[in-house]
Design an enzyme around this catalytic site. Structure first.
Site, PDB file in Angstrom:
ATOM      1  N   HIS A 389      -3.985  -2.558 -20.901  1.00 48.27           N
ATOM      2  CA  HIS A 389      -4.572  -2.305 -22.218  1.00 48.27           C
ATOM      3  C   HIS A 389      -3.793  -3.054 -23.306  1.00 48.27           C
ATOM      4  O   HIS A 389      -4.367  -3.785 -24.119  1.00 48.27           O
ATOM      5  CB  HIS A 389      -4.567  -0.794 -22.480  1.00 48.27           C
ATOM      6  CG  HIS A 389      -5.105  -0.384 -23.815  1.00 48.27           C
ATOM      7  ND1 HIS A 389      -6.313   0.247 -23.966  1.00 48.27           N
ATOM      8  CD2 HIS A 389      -4.594  -0.505 -25.068  1.00 48.27           C
ATOM      9  CE1 HIS A 389      -6.525   0.488 -25.251  1.00 48.27           C
ATOM     10  NE2 HIS A 389      -5.482   0.046 -25.943  1.00 48.27           N
ATOM     11  N   GLU A 390      -2.489  -2.889 -23.293  1.00 44.38           N
ATOM     12  CA  GLU A 390      -1.684  -3.503 -24.362  1.00 44.38           C
ATOM     13  C   GLU A 390      -1.656  -5.029 -24.206  1.00 44.38           C
ATOM     14  O   GLU A 390      -1.691  -5.750 -25.204  1.00 44.38           O
ATOM     15  CB  GLU A 390      -0.266  -2.925 -24.395  1.00 44.38           C
ATOM     16  CG  GLU A 390      -0.183  -1.388 -24.501  1.00 44.38           C
ATOM     17  CD  GLU A 390      -1.044  -0.769 -25.597  1.00 44.38           C
ATOM     18  OE1 GLU A 390      -1.383  -1.467 -26.563  1.00 44.38           O
ATOM     19  OE2 GLU A 390      -1.392   0.428 -25.468  1.00 44.38           O
ATOM     20  N   GLU A 412     -10.035  -1.272 -30.169  1.00 41.50           N
ATOM     21  CA  GLU A 412      -9.587  -0.288 -29.174  1.00 41.50           C
ATOM     22  C   GLU A 412     -10.608  -0.113 -28.049  1.00 41.50           C
ATOM     23  O   GLU A 412     -10.237   0.097 -26.896  1.00 41.50           O
ATOM     24  CB  GLU A 412      -9.267   1.046 -29.844  1.00 41.50           C
ATOM     25  CG  GLU A 412      -8.025   1.008 -30.742  1.00 41.50           C
ATOM     26  CD  GLU A 412      -6.758   0.540 -30.031  1.00 41.50           C
ATOM     27  OE1 GLU A 412      -6.744   0.437 -28.791  1.00 41.50           O
ATOM     28  OE2 GLU A 412      -5.763   0.251 -30.729  1.00 41.50           O
TER      29      GLU A 412
HETATM   30  N1  BES Z   1      -2.912   0.523 -30.759  1.00 40.43           N
HETATM   31  C1  BES Z   1      -2.794   1.634 -29.903  1.00 40.43           C
HETATM   32  C2  BES Z   1      -1.655   2.546 -30.232  1.00 40.43           C
HETATM   33  C3  BES Z   1      -1.879   3.390 -31.451  1.00 40.43           C
HETATM   34  C4  BES Z   1      -2.697   4.482 -31.391  1.00 40.43           C
HETATM   35  C5  BES Z   1      -1.273   3.108 -32.639  1.00 40.43           C
HETATM   36  C6  BES Z   1      -2.917   5.253 -32.498  1.00 40.43           C
HETATM   37  C7  BES Z   1      -1.490   3.860 -33.765  1.00 40.43           C
HETATM   38  C8  BES Z   1      -2.309   4.942 -33.698  1.00 40.43           C
HETATM   39  C9  BES Z   1      -2.629   1.199 -28.453  1.00 40.43           C
HETATM   40  O1  BES Z   1      -3.189  -0.027 -28.150  1.00 40.43           O
HETATM   41  C10 BES Z   1      -3.344   2.212 -27.630  1.00 40.43           C
HETATM   42  O2  BES Z   1      -4.538   2.281 -27.696  1.00 40.43           O
HETATM   43  N2  BES Z   1      -2.620   3.013 -26.868  1.00 40.43           N
HETATM   44  C11 BES Z   1      -3.184   4.065 -26.073  1.00 40.43           C
HETATM   45  C12 BES Z   1      -3.136   3.722 -24.624  1.00 40.43           C
HETATM   46  C13 BES Z   1      -4.388   3.222 -24.041  1.00 40.43           C
HETATM   47  C14 BES Z   1      -4.244   2.994 -22.555  1.00 40.43           C
HETATM   48  C15 BES Z   1      -5.618   4.039 -24.341  1.00 40.43           C
HETATM   49  C16 BES Z   1      -2.339   5.288 -26.266  1.00 40.43           C
HETATM   50  O3  BES Z   1      -1.341   5.204 -26.959  1.00 40.43           O
HETATM   51  O4  BES Z   1      -2.703   6.332 -25.746  1.00 40.43           O
HETATM   52 ZN    ZN Z   2      -5.223  -0.120 -27.914  1.00 42.05          ZN
END
Ligand code: BES
Ligand code: ZN
Length: 967
Positions: A389-390, A412
């Site tokens: 994902h990242e 996202e």
């Molecule tokens: N960009 C997000 C992290 C994030 C989330 C930053 C909310 C600020 C606020 C990252 O790319 C992300 O989506 N992370 C997910 C994991 C993913 C596998 C769904 C997470 O942190 O759960």
């Molecule tokens: Zn994300």
């Protein structure tokens, strides 16, 4: 202060100049530090002794608020940043008297003026400035000496809109470049946002990590910046840190040297300039971690973690999978990885799961560190998908960034779709791609079927405040986004989808786009490939992204008529949001007839006749592999035929659709479209089912039955029925694993083995309960844990539920002593399984004590307790009583608040509970619910639905279970 600090033209000497600047100013900054200490301690500042007594926040000149540019949440368009030169020094030891941790910084931003203006408005939040009364120590210089620079009239902070405002005595003129320099301090707090502090213990010593989480709007908490995603710039970062610590940032290290500042010997690490990028993707870290590395096609890949985690090889799995996943995305995007290095780091305190900072991805430990001795196969899968994902964001999101947060769903949603493709590449034997149906499609159906749902898209103007931006990080953006993109990729074919994607990335590299730019590129690919579609990509997708919800497609096989209708869990709920398409969709239908796959059909109108779907002996099954974002209903005859294949020859139905039949039936029943009895009938065949997906889908749906009925007379017969259904599965895995001594070969079998055990124990199968208590007791008495990591969560939970304080206290001490977060997490959730109210209440108290439960874990622990039938009312009372404290202390997280509110209320099903919920909403209107605002509405709607559902269904359900439970 040395004039050299104000850097000009020559980029090459920037590092050196900054170094001198840093040295010169750090001393001056200590004055600000003292002020900071005092302020944070609520002390009255002394009026003598050389400390400045001027208020840090100078009141704004009097004016009508909303008319001024600094009262608007969006930046004016007059200035465009080009380069930032930022030096930061986090202090990893607290001030001995105030006990506060702080960081000091100085920053110069070089920007271009594109519209004449006498105002500089730049984001700055919770930063303290000093020096002189009227200018906060801010300096303005030209880049080109020939340009006249107006003097500063005054400078002040606007805490509400989070700005530093600099008013000039003359105008900056269009076409010219300027530099604004500031020095400041901030608190290195344990608040998980901006530049923050994480703590852990190693060899009995408490250690501090200074790290960042900028997304969405906290870069402004680390240094003053134009903190909007379209304000891309190049960043020259320097970190000053103690000997024995390392410094990391997005770019590669340029040099690291010794410096002496105010008599202190320190290190100064200067980084190469970044690529042109958005502020929310920045990262700075100072810690004493170790790392492991490899090089894949000349790209340096490193994994950083606590020294003991690296020594225990817990980074190896992530390191081994990163290269192949990166290679996969390079091919998928037809674009080489845009940076010279890829760092990933596991942090002891981290709010989300992971963050895609460009070149320096941050993770919570459980999302990156793997240890065969402690991690389950599901933990491993999470690591593979979260890395994918990242890494997917390194291009989609980072190289090409959506212009504003209203398009967050595309960013996202896209990463949440392709994470499965990346993880599949890393682990091709696991069939992970199928799991999107359970984890995303089914998950979000539950929310998107509510009248209080919302469309994927929102207007740019409606998303302004940080809280509004944070609210966008919800299941709709992630899971619906992922689901509709998967559907799009399917009906376009992956070749056409990637073709459009690739040209989109090429056109907007290092820039910004809006979601329709992607549609345009996909449409070009459609035309080039002569793909046959019923309408343009734009028009088809508008029906999925501009209106909330999704349809139920009904196929009447007696006539061949298919029709669509907005699917609502509560058919009587009132829709107040008008839809531009009247709640009709352009629906791609993949389907089969008696096991044979048929041509793709489209439903463009409310209804249509498709002759081929007429059938009297054949069974029709639509939405193959649940690639479409909709539910399916049939005429009774076809339901009967489907249930009869399911019970005689279920393998003729693809496994994903076996999961779908159960999920669709249960939800259609909740929406009163089919009978609850029909839904329950779809579970009868499970006595012969061995596959994970249909079982998991059933368990997800039965969870609702448990929530509604586990305090009623339905509970006993329901347990009897389910025990009967699960016993063959339990025996099957017992044999397969040689009496639980081996691990099943297949990934999905490993998952389903866990289901078999947890349902068997839950329904009181004695053999299962004995297994759980015996293993746990063995561990407790010998201190050697005999339980395989895959089974630990469920075994711990069942043993603690069956036990008392002795078992609980043992698990708690194991939690405190765990050397890997993934083991601690299993215990943390299992501790919530006890049936003793006093233990649960004591545990609830622990959740708000950060020395016992990390802040990142507080809300999820409360939700674990609420999942327990005994714990639910305790957790609800706890949350109600302390809402304002929880809100202020734990408000930073983006997902956590909606999860918390949904979690503590999901069992609600009485008028009394509804009244309490309404009261809770009213009582806390002034405090607010932050990112949980929508969850409050959803919970109210869900409770109303539950009340009605129980009224209508309880008796039927009871009778059905009584009948079916008979041996
Ligand atoms: N960009 C997000 C992290 C994030 C989330 C930053 C909310 C600020 C606020 C990252 O790319 C992300 O989506 N992370 C997910 C994991 C993913 C596998 C769904 C997470 O942190 O759960
Ligand atoms: Zn994300």
């Amino acid at each position: 202060m040395g004039k050299g600090f104000y850097i000009s033209k020559a980029v090459g000497i920037v590092g050196i100049v900054l170094c001198a600047g840093a040295l010169a100013t750090i001393i001056a900054l200590s004055v600000v530090y003292s002020q900071e200490k005092a302020k944070n301690n609520n002390q009255v500042l002394p009026t003598d002794g050389g400390l400045t007594t001027k208020p840090t926040v100078t009141p704004a000149p009097t004016s009508t608020p909303s008319s001024e540019l600094w009262d608007k949440y969006r930046l004016p368009k007059s200035l465009v940043p080009l380069n930032y030169y930022v030096t930061l020094r986090p202090h990893l030891t607290p001030d001995p008297t105030t006990k506060l941790y702080i960081f000091e910084g100085e920053s110069t931003v070089e920007f271009e003026c594109v519209e004449d203006t006498d105002l500089i408005i730049i984001h700055s939040h919770k930063l303290n400035y000093s020096d002189s009364e009227k200018t906060l120590g801010v300096r303005l210089t030209p880049v080109n000496d020939a340009v006249n620079v107006p003097t500063i009239k005054s400078a002040w902070l606007q805490p509400v809109t989070q700005y530093l405002v600099v008013q000039l005595n003359g105008k900056l003129t269009s076409g010219n470049r300027y530099q604004l320099s500031t020095k400041f301090t901030g608190e290195l707090a344990d608040d998980l946002g901006g530049f923050y502090r994480s703590e852990y213990k190693e060899d009995g010593v408490t250690k501090i990590v200074a790290t960042t989480q900028m997304q969405p709007t906290d870069a402004r908490k680390a240094f003053p910046c134009f903190d909007e995603p379209a304000m891309k710039a190049v960043f020259y970062i320097t970190l000053i840190h103690d000997h024995g610590t390392i410094a990391l940032s997005n770019a590669e290290e340029k040099e690291s040297t010794n410096v002496t500042i105010a008599g202190q010997d320190l290190r100064m690490t200067v980084f190469e300039p970044t690529k042109k990028m958005s502020t929310y993707l920045l990262a700075f870290i100072v810690c004493d971690f170790d790392f492991i590395s490899n090089t894949t096609d000349q790209l340096l890949i490193r994994i950083f973690a606590r020294k003991s985690a690296i020594a225990a090889d817990q980074g190896e799995y992530a390191l081994n999978k990163t290269g192949p996943i990166l290679k996969f995305f390079e091919k998928y995007y037809n674009s080489s990885y845009p940076l010279p290095k890829s760092d990933q780091i596991a942090l002891p305190d981290f709010n989300a799961g992971a963050m895609e900072n460009w070149g320096l991805i941050t993770y919570r430990e459980t999302a990156l560190l793997y240890d065969e001795a402690y991690s389950s196969s599901s933990n491993k899968e999470r690591i593979a998908t979260i890395i994918a994902h990242e890494l997917a964001h390194m291009w989609f999101g980072n190289l090409v960034t959506l212009r504003w947060w209203n398009d967050l769903w595309l960013n996202e949603g896209f990463a949440s779709y392709v994470e499965y493709l990346g993880a599949h590449e890393a682990e091709p034997d696991w069939n992970v791609k199928d799991l999107i149906v359970l984890s995303d499609v089914h998950r979000v159906f539950a929310i998107d079927a509510l009248a209080s749902s919302h469309p994927l898209t929102s207007n740019e103007d409606d998303i302004q405040k940080p809280a509004q931006i944070s609210e966008l990080f919800d299941a709709i953006s992630y899971s619906k986004g992922a689901s509709v993109l998967r559907m799009l990729s399917d009906f376009l074919t992956e070749d056409v989808f990637t073709m459009g994607l690739q040209t989109y990335l090429a056109e907007f590299a290092f820039g910004n786009a809006v979601y329709t730019d992607l549609w345009n590129h996909l449409q070009t690919a459609v035309i080039a490939s002569k793909t046959d579609l019923p309408d343009t990509v734009h028009n088809i997708m508008n029906t999925w992204v501009l209106q909330m919800g999704f349809p139920v497609v009904t196929i009447d096989t007696t006539t061949g008529v298919i029709s669509q209708k907005h699917f609502l869990l509560d058919p009587n709920s009132e829709i107040t949001t008008p839809s531009p398409f009247n709640y009709e969709w352009i629906v791609p239908i993949r389907w089969m007839k008696t096991g044979k796959t048929q041509d793709l059909q489209w439903l463009k109108d409310k209804s249509a006749t498709i002759d081929a779907m007429k059938a009297s002996a054949d069974w029709v099954l639509a939405n193959l592999d649940v690639v479409g974002y909709y539910r399916v209903n049939y005429d009774e005859g076809n339901w009967d035929r489907l249930l009869s294949v399911q019970s005689t020859n279920h393998e003729l139905i693809p496994v994903i659709n076996r999961a779908q039949l159960v999920d669709d039936a249960f939800n259609l029943a909740r929406a009163q479209i089919i009978s609850t009895v029909l839904a329950l009938n779809t579970t009868k065949y499970l006595i012969r089912e061995r596959e994970y997906m249909p079982w998991q889908s059933t368990l997800n749906n039965l969870d609702f039955f448990y929530l509604m009925f586990d305090r009623t007379e339905v509970y006993g017969p329901m347990q009897d029925y389910l025990r009967k259904q699960v016993t063959p599965l339990f025996d099957y895995y017992k044999t397969m694993t040689d009496n639980w001594s081996k691990v099943p070969d297949k990934h999905m079998d490993q998952y389903n083995q866990v289901n078999a055990i947890s349902l068997a124990c839950r329904t009181g199968l004695e053999e299962c309960q004995t297994l759980a208590t015996t293993w746990f007791e063995q561990w407790r008495t010998t201190n050697i844990n005999p339980i395989h990591p895959n089974l630990r969560s469920t075994i711990y939970c069942n043993a603690i539920a069956a036990g008392g304080a002795v078992e609980w206290d043992f698990a708690w001490s194991q939690f405190l002593n765990a050397t890997i977060a993934i083991e601690a997490d299993k215990l943390r959730s299992a501790l919530a399984c006890t049936k003793q109210p006093w233990l649960l209440n004591r545990y609830l108290e622990y959740t708000l004590n950060p020395t016992l439960i990390r802040k990142q874990d507080a809300t999820s622990t409360i939700v674990y307790i609420a999942n327990n039938v005994v714990g639910q009312p305790l957790a609800w009372d706890f949350v109600r009583a302390r809402w304002s404290y929880i809100f202020t202390e734990y408000g930073g997280g983006s997902f956590s608040f909606s999860n918390l509110i949904n979690g503590v209320t999901k069992r609600f099903s009485t008028q009394f509970e509804l009244d309490q919920l309404e009261q809770f909403k009213a009582d806390n209107a002034d405090v607010g619910f932050g990112s949980g605002t929508m969850a409050v509405e959803q919970s109210i709607e869900r409770t109303i639905g539950n009340i009605k559902w129980i009224e209508k269904n309880k008796e039927n359900v009871l009778n059905w279970f009584l009948d079916e439970a008979k041996p």
